[in-house]
Design a protein around this motif. Structure first.
Motif, PDB file in Angstrom:
ATOM      1  N   PHE A  40      54.022 -51.963   9.093  1.00 21.35           N
ATOM      2  CA  PHE A  40      53.642 -53.278   9.628  1.00 21.35           C
ATOM      3  C   PHE A  40      54.006 -54.417   8.677  1.00 21.35           C
ATOM      4  N   VAL A  53      58.941 -51.107  20.152  1.00 20.58           N
ATOM      5  CA  VAL A  53      57.995 -51.276  19.053  1.00 20.58           C
ATOM      6  C   VAL A  53      58.692 -50.952  17.738  1.00 20.58           C
ATOM      7  N   ARG A  65      55.560 -55.612  17.096  1.00 17.99           N
ATOM      8  CA  ARG A  65      55.301 -54.896  15.846  1.00 17.99           C
ATOM      9  C   ARG A  65      54.375 -53.707  16.130  1.00 17.99           C
ATOM     10  N   ASN A  66      53.218 -53.989  16.646  1.00 17.55           N
ATOM     11  CA  ASN A  66      52.273 -52.958  17.063  1.00 17.55           C
ATOM     12  C   ASN A  66      51.159 -53.641  17.864  1.00 17.55           C
TER      13      ASN A  66
END
Length: 204
Positions: free
Chosen positions: A200, A195, A166-167
């Motif tokens: 998010f 990514v 995701r990050n």
């Protein structure tokens, strides 16, 4: 008088087999998609440009108990302590265990089986599919890297890490690299990371 024609023998070029182990855990399927796209490109590349054939063996990292997907709120956070520190043990810990790799069965791409009884360097390349959980390498992958049976497969092997995130994956990548080299004795040759481009909270 006609001269009899002689057939010219075309020299046959033997193809070299490259043994590739795809070792991965994929809960949502994203990591599985990423690793197989890489393998497909690898197979096409070596076939077109070199006299090589990829012999692919796939071993999925499984745990007991298995992780459900999608997760509910409580199961999501229940895995946090052992993900951040897989060596932690307390009364609230569920103590997930990684299943051993399959042993002593025929090697087929469609039926992933491998034998850890073979000598080291049995693979020319190990592709490790992984992901980030709670700023750390996912618990199944981390347990496998620290498991003696999986370490036998990784020892002295050239490993390419393919991660889906995701990050905020940089710290997890450093942790996994260190455990692969220090604990499993692997040789990291590269890292590819995918990514999520969406927000998010949308991608969780």
């Amino acid at each position: 008088m006609r001269t009899p024609k002689t057939k010219m023998k075309v020299p046959t070029v033997e193809k070299t087999t490259v043994r590739v182990l795809l070792l991965q855990h994929s809960l949502s399927g994203e990591t599985n998609t990423a690793t197989h796209e890489f393998i497909r490109g690898l197979e096409d590349g070596v076939r077109d440009q070199h006299n090589l054939v990829v012999d692919l063996v796939e071993q999925r990292i499984q745990t007991q108990p298995a992780f459900d997907f999608p997760w509910n709120f409580w199961s999501f956070f229940a895995v946090m302590p052992e993900t951040v520190d897989p060596f932690v043990h307390n009364k609230d810990s569920q103590h997930w265990q990684v299943e051993k790799p399959s042993l002593d069965t025929p090697v087929e791409s469609s039926s992933p089986n491998i034998s850890t009884k073979k000598k080291n360097n049995m693979f020319d390349l190990v592709v490790l599919g992984w992901q980030t959980w709670f700023l750390s390498p996912s618990l199944p992958v981390r347990m496998a890297v620290n498991d003696p049976d999986y370490q036998h497969l990784l020892q002295q092997a050239p490993v390419l890490m393919i991660g889906t995130h995701r990050n905020m994956w940089h710290r997890a990548s450093r942790t996994l690299r260190k455990e692969l080299t220090d604990h499993a004795g692997a040789k990291i040759i590269g890292s590819i990371n995918f990514v999520q481009s969406s927000a998010f909270l949308v991608s969780v």
